[in-house]
Design a protein around this motif. Structure first.
Motif, PDB file in Angstrom:
ATOM      1  N   SER A  90       0.846  -1.193   0.000  1.00 36.88           N
ATOM      2  CA  SER A  90       0.000   0.000   0.000  1.00 36.88           C
ATOM      3  C   SER A  90       0.879   1.239   0.000  1.00 36.88           C
ATOM      4  O   SER A  90       2.015   1.212   0.476  1.00 36.88           O
ATOM      5  CB  SER A  90      -0.920   0.001   1.223  1.00 36.88           C
ATOM      6  OG  SER A  90      -0.161   0.122   2.393  1.00 36.88           O
ATOM      7  N   ARG A  91       0.324   2.281  -0.548  1.00 40.63           N
ATOM      8  CA  ARG A  91       1.053   3.546  -0.595  1.00 40.63           C
ATOM      9  C   ARG A  91       0.119   4.664  -0.179  1.00 40.63           C
ATOM     10  O   ARG A  91      -1.060   4.666  -0.507  1.00 40.63           O
ATOM     11  CB  ARG A  91       1.541   3.836  -2.016  1.00 40.63           C
ATOM     12  CG  ARG A  91       2.590   2.896  -2.481  1.00 40.63           C
ATOM     13  CD  ARG A  91       3.055   3.394  -3.793  1.00 40.63           C
ATOM     14  NE  ARG A  91       4.504   3.424  -3.777  1.00 40.63           N
ATOM     15  CZ  ARG A  91       5.221   3.633  -4.831  1.00 40.63           C
ATOM     16  NH1 ARG A  91       4.644   3.873  -5.980  1.00 40.63           N
ATOM     17  NH2 ARG A  91       6.520   3.618  -4.758  1.00 40.63           N
ATOM     18  N   GLU A  92       0.679   5.596   0.492  1.00 38.65           N
ATOM     19  CA  GLU A  92      -0.086   6.787   0.825  1.00 38.65           C
ATOM     20  C   GLU A  92       0.284   7.885  -0.152  1.00 38.65           C
ATOM     21  O   GLU A  92       1.434   7.987  -0.586  1.00 38.65           O
ATOM     22  CB  GLU A  92       0.236   7.246   2.245  1.00 38.65           C
ATOM     23  CG  GLU A  92      -0.310   6.338   3.295  1.00 38.65           C
ATOM     24  CD  GLU A  92      -0.113   6.926   4.679  1.00 38.65           C
ATOM     25  OE1 GLU A  92      -0.021   8.168   4.801  1.00 38.65           O
ATOM     26  OE2 GLU A  92      -0.043   6.115   5.620  1.00 38.65           O
ATOM     27  N   PHE A  93      -0.700   8.664  -0.507  1.00 38.33           N
ATOM     28  CA  PHE A  93      -0.431   9.804  -1.371  1.00 38.33           C
ATOM     29  C   PHE A  93      -1.432  10.901  -1.053  1.00 38.33           C
ATOM     30  O   PHE A  93      -2.468  10.661  -0.443  1.00 38.33           O
ATOM     31  CB  PHE A  93      -0.501   9.418  -2.857  1.00 38.33           C
ATOM     32  CG  PHE A  93      -1.853   8.963  -3.307  1.00 38.33           C
ATOM     33  CD1 PHE A  93      -2.748   9.872  -3.853  1.00 38.33           C
ATOM     34  CD2 PHE A  93      -2.230   7.630  -3.188  1.00 38.33           C
ATOM     35  CE1 PHE A  93      -3.989   9.454  -4.269  1.00 38.33           C
ATOM     36  CE2 PHE A  93      -3.480   7.213  -3.608  1.00 38.33           C
ATOM     37  CZ  PHE A  93      -4.368   8.123  -4.156  1.00 38.33           C
ATOM     38  N   GLU A  94      -1.054  12.077  -1.466  1.00 37.29           N
ATOM     39  CA  GLU A  94      -1.917  13.231  -1.255  1.00 37.29           C
ATOM     40  C   GLU A  94      -2.445  13.681  -2.612  1.00 37.29           C
ATOM     41  O   GLU A  94      -1.681  13.860  -3.562  1.00 37.29           O
ATOM     42  CB  GLU A  94      -1.123  14.372  -0.613  1.00 37.29           C
ATOM     43  CG  GLU A  94      -1.959  15.576  -0.293  1.00 37.29           C
ATOM     44  CD  GLU A  94      -1.159  16.668   0.394  1.00 37.29           C
ATOM     45  OE1 GLU A  94      -1.432  17.833   0.134  1.00 37.29           O
ATOM     46  OE2 GLU A  94      -0.252  16.328   1.188  1.00 37.29           O
ATOM     47  N   LEU A  95      -3.742  13.830  -2.704  1.00 35.22           N
ATOM     48  CA  LEU A  95      -4.377  14.264  -3.935  1.00 35.22           C
ATOM     49  C   LEU A  95      -4.737  15.741  -3.787  1.00 35.22           C
ATOM     50  O   LEU A  95      -5.470  16.122  -2.872  1.00 35.22           O
ATOM     51  CB  LEU A  95      -5.641  13.436  -4.201  1.00 35.22           C
ATOM     52  CG  LEU A  95      -6.464  13.846  -5.414  1.00 35.22           C
ATOM     53  CD1 LEU A  95      -5.649  13.650  -6.695  1.00 35.22           C
ATOM     54  CD2 LEU A  95      -7.745  13.029  -5.450  1.00 35.22           C
ATOM     55  N   LEU A  96      -4.190  16.548  -4.647  1.00 34.35           N
ATOM     56  CA  LEU A  96      -4.473  17.975  -4.629  1.00 34.35           C
ATOM     57  C   LEU A  96      -5.362  18.292  -5.822  1.00 34.35           C
ATOM     58  O   LEU A  96      -4.964  18.120  -6.973  1.00 34.35           O
ATOM     59  CB  LEU A  96      -3.175  18.796  -4.709  1.00 34.35           C
ATOM     60  CG  LEU A  96      -3.344  20.304  -4.746  1.00 34.35           C
ATOM     61  CD1 LEU A  96      -4.048  20.803  -3.485  1.00 34.35           C
ATOM     62  CD2 LEU A  96      -1.997  20.973  -4.887  1.00 34.35           C
ATOM     63  N   VAL A  97      -6.575  18.709  -5.547  1.00 38.43           N
ATOM     64  CA  VAL A  97      -7.528  19.037  -6.601  1.00 38.43           C
ATOM     65  C   VAL A  97      -7.513  20.540  -6.817  1.00 38.43           C
ATOM     66  O   VAL A  97      -7.699  21.316  -5.877  1.00 38.43           O
ATOM     67  CB  VAL A  97      -8.950  18.561  -6.226  1.00 38.43           C
ATOM     68  CG1 VAL A  97      -9.945  18.961  -7.299  1.00 38.43           C
ATOM     69  CG2 VAL A  97      -8.966  17.068  -5.989  1.00 38.43           C
TER      70      VAL A  97
END
Length: 142
Positions: A2-9
């Motif tokens: 699993s990977r964590e990521f940040e989604l910037l909209v």
């Protein structure tokens, strides 16, 4: 795995409250207010524009002439007010607020109409008018 990521909209700016047309007497102040939202919060600039939308000049804070105040209204919204001090006839015309961020830009415009008192700039010189006390003298302005 699993990977964590940040989604910037990112959201392109939208003008949620456009400036209104203004009618002001000469030597009074005129103000335009513009509210815009977007993500990231947009930056608002002001321009003086021709009726076809072409830019005449960028409007900035200018001592004794213009004042621009900008304030955030939360994380995604901003308000900006352009005040033109001591307006004169040459200040009349169209002003546009432009909201810009990384996702795009949009604009809205308003018109400033300046009422100028009528004045005689070249009064008649050397004229003597004789009339009796019951007949008014009439002058014609052209």
């Amino acid at each position: 795995v699993s990977r964590e990521f940040e989604l910037l909209v990112r959201v392109a700016p939208e003008i949620t409250d456009a400036p209104d047309d203004a009618v002001v007497d000469e030597l009074f102040n005129a103000s335009f207010t513009c509210v815009a939202s977007g993500r990231p919060s947009p930056i608002i600039t002001w321009r003086r524009v021709e009726s076809d939308g072409s830019v005449v000049q960028q409007v900035t804070n200018e001592e004794n002439k213009t004042n621009i105040t900008t304030m955030p209204l939360g994380e995604r919204e901003v308000t900006s007010t352009l005040t033109i001090l001591w307006v004169n006839a040459s200040d009349g015309g169209m002003y546009s607020c432009v909201a810009d961020n990384e996702a795009g830009n949009t604009s809205a415009s308003a018109t400033l109409t300046v009422h100028v008192d009528t004045s005689i700039t070249f009064p008649p010189d050397g004229y003597i008018v004789y009339t009796n006390e019951f007949t008014p003298a009439e002058f014609q302005c052209i």
